[in-house]
Scaffold this active site. Structure first.
Site, PDB file in Angstrom:
ATOM      1  N   TYR A  55       0.826  -1.205   0.000  1.00 28.11           N
ATOM      2  CA  TYR A  55       0.000   0.000   0.000  1.00 28.11           C
ATOM      3  C   TYR A  55       0.866   1.264   0.000  1.00 28.11           C
ATOM      4  O   TYR A  55       0.360   2.346  -0.314  1.00 28.11           O
ATOM      5  CB  TYR A  55      -0.906   0.059   1.232  1.00 28.11           C
ATOM      6  CG  TYR A  55      -1.885  -1.062   1.401  1.00 28.11           C
ATOM      7  CD1 TYR A  55      -2.124  -2.003   0.394  1.00 28.11           C
ATOM      8  CD2 TYR A  55      -2.593  -1.202   2.590  1.00 28.11           C
ATOM      9  CE1 TYR A  55      -3.021  -3.029   0.582  1.00 28.11           C
ATOM     10  CE2 TYR A  55      -3.497  -2.223   2.785  1.00 28.11           C
ATOM     11  CZ  TYR A  55      -3.701  -3.147   1.787  1.00 28.11           C
ATOM     12  OH  TYR A  55      -4.590  -4.170   1.978  1.00 28.11           O
ATOM     13  N   HIS A 113       1.130 -11.730   2.675  1.00 27.41           N
ATOM     14  CA  HIS A 113       0.073 -11.061   1.922  1.00 27.41           C
ATOM     15  C   HIS A 113      -0.579 -11.987   0.894  1.00 27.41           C
ATOM     16  O   HIS A 113      -1.807 -12.071   0.803  1.00 27.41           O
ATOM     17  CB  HIS A 113       0.632  -9.821   1.225  1.00 27.41           C
ATOM     18  CG  HIS A 113      -0.415  -8.825   0.860  1.00 27.41           C
ATOM     19  ND1 HIS A 113      -0.186  -7.472   0.862  1.00 27.41           N
ATOM     20  CD2 HIS A 113      -1.713  -8.966   0.481  1.00 27.41           C
ATOM     21  CE1 HIS A 113      -1.292  -6.832   0.504  1.00 27.41           C
ATOM     22  NE2 HIS A 113      -2.225  -7.725   0.267  1.00 27.41           N
TER      23      HIS A 113
END
Length: 272
Positions: A55, A113
């Protein structure tokens, strides 16, 4: 898994994290670039912040956390190691970098992730174990795993699996993942619980919302909470932050849940 999700996050940042300590409604921060949004979320009552290396806003989350008067030990801070940093040495290096960006001594929850690219369960997962043993992280999680990948992870990890984060909403239901979480005692955490805004287009959701005199967004969050799934909707304005947090308190009845479960349309927002 039980509905007892109101445990204190920790007494000290190095305490081991348990699934029951994960606040049921957290803030998904993908795309948030203003630290004030983080500070506002904490001000209205959020105690669970979710970010990720990919991000590129860990420093934003850290700044918002630092600017808040809410005690650090009251907030669960989670981040995720991206797919290009899952080799054992890179796991440690990237996590230490994440810790610095976040401005915390200990990361509460660290996720794999996605199990792709440099992910090798035989070496990646022991690297996560080592970070927990060293006190760099309090708990280990995974994200976007299949049941087979979850079974493999559970068999390799020395650390208890604390959470599995996955896309989960009325248009993308994976009951097998929920069942696995219940069987193995970890928390299922849903990202994109509003289906990218598509819940506003579903007549089944609208009907339940009208019945309870609330919004479609609130119903989507409440539907997940009825299944004891934690949720991390993204929001930045105070009004939306407050609404999402309140939605976690809305109680749907069995008929409501069944009506949403029966939606035939399926759409995955973030396929591999």
């Amino acid at each position: 898994m039980t509905n007892e999700t109101e445990d204190t996050v920790s007494e000290t940042s190095a305490d081991a994290l348990t699934p029951g300590a994960i606040p049921p409604v957290g803030l998904g921060t993908m795309g948030i670039e203003d630290p004030q949004a983080i500070t506002t979320a904490l001000d209205v009552g959020y105690r669970h912040l979710d970010t990720a290396q990919i991000y590129e806003n860990e420093a934003v989350v850290g700044e918002g956390l630092a600017d808040s008067p809410v005690p650090r030990e009251d907030v669960l801070v989670a981040t995720k190691v991206w797919a290009d940093s899952l080799a054992a040495a890179d796991v440690r290096e990237s996590t230490l970098a994440s810790r610095e960006k976040l401005g915390v001594e200990t990361i509460d929850l660290l996720y794999v992730h996605r199990p792709i690219d440099t992910y090798d369960p035989a070496t990646t997962l022991p690297a996560f174990d080592a970070l927990r043993e060293d006190g760099v992280v309090r708990g280990v999680g995974v994200s976007n795993f299949t049941v087979a990948e979850l079974d493999e992870a559970v068999s390799i990890l020395d650390s208890p699996l604390v959470a599995h984060q996955t896309e989960y909403h009325p248009l993308f239901r994976r009951p097998e993942l929920l069942e696995h979480a219940r069987e193995h005692g970890y928390r299922l955490v849903a990202y994109s619980p509003l289906a990218g805004g598509k819940v506003f287009e579903l007549p089944e959701i609208t009907a339940v919302a009208e019945k309870h005199e609330t919004t479609e967004a609130a119903v989507a969050v409440a539907w997940l909470r009825a299944k004891d799934i934690a949720v991390i909707p993204k929001a930045s304005s105070r009004s939306h932050l407050e609404a999402n947090l309140r939605a976690g308190e809305l109680a749907l009845d069995d008929e409501d849940v069944a009506r949403i479960d029966a939606i035939e349309r399926e759409e995955e927002l973030f396929p591999e």
